[in-house]
Enzyme design. Structure first.
Site, PDB file in Angstrom:
ATOM      1  N   GLU A  93      68.660  32.472  64.125  1.00  0.00           N
ATOM      2  CA  GLU A  93      69.270  33.005  62.913  1.00  0.00           C
ATOM      3  C   GLU A  93      69.279  34.536  62.901  1.00  0.00           C
ATOM      4  OE1 GLU A  93      70.746  31.344  60.698  1.00  0.00           O
ATOM      5  OE2 GLU A  93      70.818  32.554  58.866  1.00  0.00           O
ATOM      6  N   ASP A  94      68.200  35.134  63.349  1.00  0.00           N
ATOM      7  CA  ASP A  94      68.030  36.576  63.145  1.00  0.00           C
ATOM      8  C   ASP A  94      68.269  37.428  64.384  1.00  0.00           C
ATOM      9  OD1 ASP A  94      67.367  36.013  60.587  1.00  0.00           O
ATOM     10  OD2 ASP A  94      65.200  36.251  60.834  1.00  0.00           O
TER      11      ASP A  94
END
Ligand code: MN
Length: 753
Positions: A93-94
């Protein structure tokens, strides 16, 4: 907990240095010698590089977060894949990391786990209810796929809750609410009680800061005042057990602020009592030692009746095993004890996570989840429910997002969903289905097994109510049920039934008074005397006598004003039968002319059918009474009939009150066997494991142990008084006979109070 306290004091979670690579490996190696160190190391480096210079809201390097999450999971002693998934859980996600790359480097298993975590991470903190419902569904499906996703997710949420003060103010309450609504109950349902309780507490602190602080302050005061008492109890228990060569770890455990708060809210009580705040856990080496420890404790301190629970011979549905008992300990304090082995303690605290590395019969957490009839059935059932349910929004609206919080979802055998508040019983279930089903309920099956009607229902339980004809709900149900509908229905039904019970009882008492007075009786004569009795109906007179508001002899006087109260001499026994009780009971069978249909018919004995029948019935306090016993009833106006076996010594007390004796007989329903109370006294040797053997004999024979007391003890013998519930005399005798075959049992006798 240490970390939490550190947070509170320093206000800076970042103050704790980031865990080093070798520290992580060391933590894992301590409980898992087979760990793949190279893989752990690669994952550490990969996560470190991927997150690079990213920072958390607190200013700490971002990598501290996945590392803390991994550390929480090492405390639960989880497998490599779970620890590595924790290290990588925020990378897709990051950062630039992809599932394909993670799968290539760490294998398919870990790739799938991290992807699952990425999917549900997107679920957090959406605002629309429809989205929340959809997210909950996705979360549950991901858990059903691989329960390790939930373990990482819970650790992730725990670390975020521990560092909540760094989040923007406006999102803190949302996170705390979501934690209290969904994650804490989920942890609890998975048996992960330590984590669930910490999540609750952290949410509570955010959502009700004042209440939290006031409880903390009061706890601190109690803690200070009882410091020595706790140590004293721990010391005395450890010492008493050591003297019998039982090595035990005894620990007084403080209840958490949130659970104290809930109890105070629920019962509107203060918490000055030690037993409300501290529970003592006694951890020993083996099951045998558990029972020996019970023996030591019960011999040394008085037992609080009805608090003894043996969850070792009968585990709770979620695999929980322990012996619970409460004694009056040092300083006259009530002390709650949970006695268990190390393995049982692991399951009690960490639930499904406790099985991660054990190669025991329970299997891995995923295997446990997949099993058809297990503790986690509820999860599959809930998922099915969510999957097929109308619109998710509707579902949420209906359940007010209390899916795991305040409600349980159960099913009829035909699959109809019945939603009930937590702590609901099969009785509530029956009334929720239909009032008639509730009123006629006499038993139930939960997931196919016969269970008490007072069991606590769990989500996913399939409940089948067994009904009888023309039943009356026992008045005691009113205080057992939790739903308003059930309570109102029970009250309505019992008001009618109680009046009928007292009327019936009064009728019997009046009959007997006339017989004793040697005076004729008929309904017409009674009708004619109503005015003299200041009552408007026969039923009124009978109910008043049954309740003890009017004396039966006064009714005789009203009908026969000339009668002066002199009585016929007591009827002698036909032959010299030894038992006064038998004599008296036999005497009651003589004729009552001209009353209750037909001349010259003997008054038949009153049928007794357990405590739910048509009359207010109880059983002798000492020794009980079971079908197969020859019995007599003793009337107590206003309280009903107490049933004694005819050989009971306690009957002597009523020898001078012939008017209270009542001829009774058993009338048990063979289709729906009920259990009846009895007592056994066992003289046993003090050999190790004696209590375990005795408990086993009783449970193998389907007897139900209600309580065990150590009555007296010499150096080599213990006298145990066991309250047991059995179906009948044959059943009781079979248990006693089986007990006598045990080498450790010197004698086993029924108690005839
Ligand atoms: Mn995270």
């Amino acid at each position: 907990m240490q970390v939490l306290e550190q947070d509170l004091k320093t206000g800076a979670p970042g103050a704790r240095p980031v865990m080093r690579q070798y520290e992580l490996v060391e933590r894992v190696r301590r409980y898992n010698p087979h760990t793949d160190e190279a893989l752990l190391n690669r994952a550490y480096v990969y996560a470190m590089k991927a997150h690079g210079v990213q920072k958390r809201a607190s200013g700490a390097p971002f990598i501290s977060h996945p590392l803390e999450v991994a550390a929480i999971l090492t405390d639960l002693k989880l497998d490599d894949a779970t620890i590595i998934a924790a290290l990588l859980h925020d990378t897709i996600e990051d950062t630039k990391a992809t599932r394909a790359e993670i799968t290539k480097k760490f294998g398919k298993d870990i790739g799938t786990l991290v992807e699952g975590l990425t999917k549900i991470r997107k679920l957090d903190l959406v605002s629309k209810r429809a989205e929340q419902a959809e997210n909950l569904r996705k979360l549950l499906l991901a858990i059903a796929d691989d329960v390790r996703v939930l373990l990482v997710k819970l650790a992730d949420r725990l670390h975020n809750m521990r560092t909540l003060q760094w989040m923007p103010e406006d999102t803190r309450n949302r996170i705390a609410e979501e934690t209290l609504d969904i994650y804490a109950p989920l942890a609890g349902r998975m048996g992960m009680h330590d984590m669930g309780e910490e999540l609750e507490d952290l949410s509570f602190r955010q959502l009700s800061p004042e209440a939290y602080r006031s409880i903390e302050t009061r706890l601190a005061t109690v803690r200070e005042g009882n410091k020595h008492l706790i140590e004293e109890i721990e010391g005395e228990l450890t010492g008493a057990l050591a003297a019998k060569r039982i090595r035990a770890r005894v620990k007084g455990r403080e209840k958490r602020p949130y659970s104290i708060w809930k109890k105070m809210e629920r019962k509107a009580v203060g918490f000055e009592q030690l037993s409300d705040i501290y529970g003592f856990r006694v951890v020993v080496g083996s099951i045998e030692e558990c029972y020996r420890a019970v023996g030591v404790v019960h011999t040394r301190w008085p037992v609080v009746p009805e608090r003894f629970k043996d969850y070792i011979s009968t585990p709770k549905q979620n695999d929980y095993r322990s012996i619970h008992t409460t004694v009056v300990g040092p300083g006259g304090q009530r002390v709650e004890l949970q006695i268990r082995t190390r393995g049982m303690a692991d399951v009690a605290e960490h639930g499904i996570a406790a099985h991660a590395l054990y190669k025991d019969s329970a299997g891995t957490p995923n295997e446990m989840l997949a099993r058809d009839s297990g503790a986690y059935d509820w999860l599959r059932r809930t998922i099915e429910l969510l999957a097929e349910g109308s619109s998710p929004e509707e579902f949420l609206e209906h359940t007010k997002l209390e899916l795991f919080h305040d409600q349980v979802f159960c099913f009829t055998p035909k699959g109809r969903l019945i939603a009930l508040p937590r702590k609901a019983t099969p009785i509530d279930f029956a009334y929720a289905v239909h009032t008639d089903v509730g009123n006629n309920a006499v038993g139930c099956k939960i997931n196919g097994k016969v269970a008490p009607l007072v069991s606590e229902l769990m989500t996913g339980d399939e409940v089948e109510i067994i009904g009888g004809e023309g039943q009356t709900p026992p008045a005691a149900w009113e205080s057992i049920v939790v739903t308003g509908k059930a309570r109102a229905a029970v009250r309505r039904a019992t008001r009618v039934a109680v009046r009928a019970q007292y009327t019936g009882l009064g009728r019997k008492m009046i009959e007997r008074a006339f017989v004793r007075a040697g005076q004729p009786i008929s309904d017409e004569r009674l009708q004619a005397a109503l005015a003299r009795l200041a009552r408007t109906s026969l039923e009124d007179v009978q109910a008043a006598v049954g309740r003890g508001e009017m004396k039966a002899d006064d009714v005789v006087k009203a009908v026969h004003p000339d009668w002066r109260g002199e009585r016929k001499p007591p009827v002698k026994a036909p032959r010299g039968e030894g038992w006064f009780g038998l004599t008296r009971a036999a005497s009651l069978k003589f004729r009552i002319p001209g009353f209750g249909g037909g001349k010259d018919k003997p008054a038949s004995p009153i049928p007794i059918r357990g405590i739910n029948g048509e009359l207010p019935v109880r059983f002798a306090e000492k020794g009980g009474a079971v079908p197969g016993d020859r019995i007599v009833g003793i009337l107590t106006p206003g309280e009903g009939i107490t049933i004694y076996p005819i050989q009971s010594q306690a009957l002597k007390e009523f020898d001078d009150e012939p008017e209270r004796w009542l001829d009774v007989r058993w009338d048990v329903d063979e289709e729906l066997p009920q259990r009846f109370p009895a007592q056994i006294v066992v003289a046993s040797s003090n050999a190790p494991g004696t209590l375990a053997q005795i408990a086993q004999v009783i449970s193998e024979h389907a007897g139900n142990i209600d309580n065990i007391r150590m009555a007296r003890r010499s150096p080599d013998f213990t006298l145990l008084t066991i309250d047991v519930e059995v179906y009948d005399l044959k059943h009781l005798n079979a248990i006693i006979a089986q007990l006598r075959t045990k080498a450790v049992v010197a004698s086993a006798e029924r108690v005839n109070g």
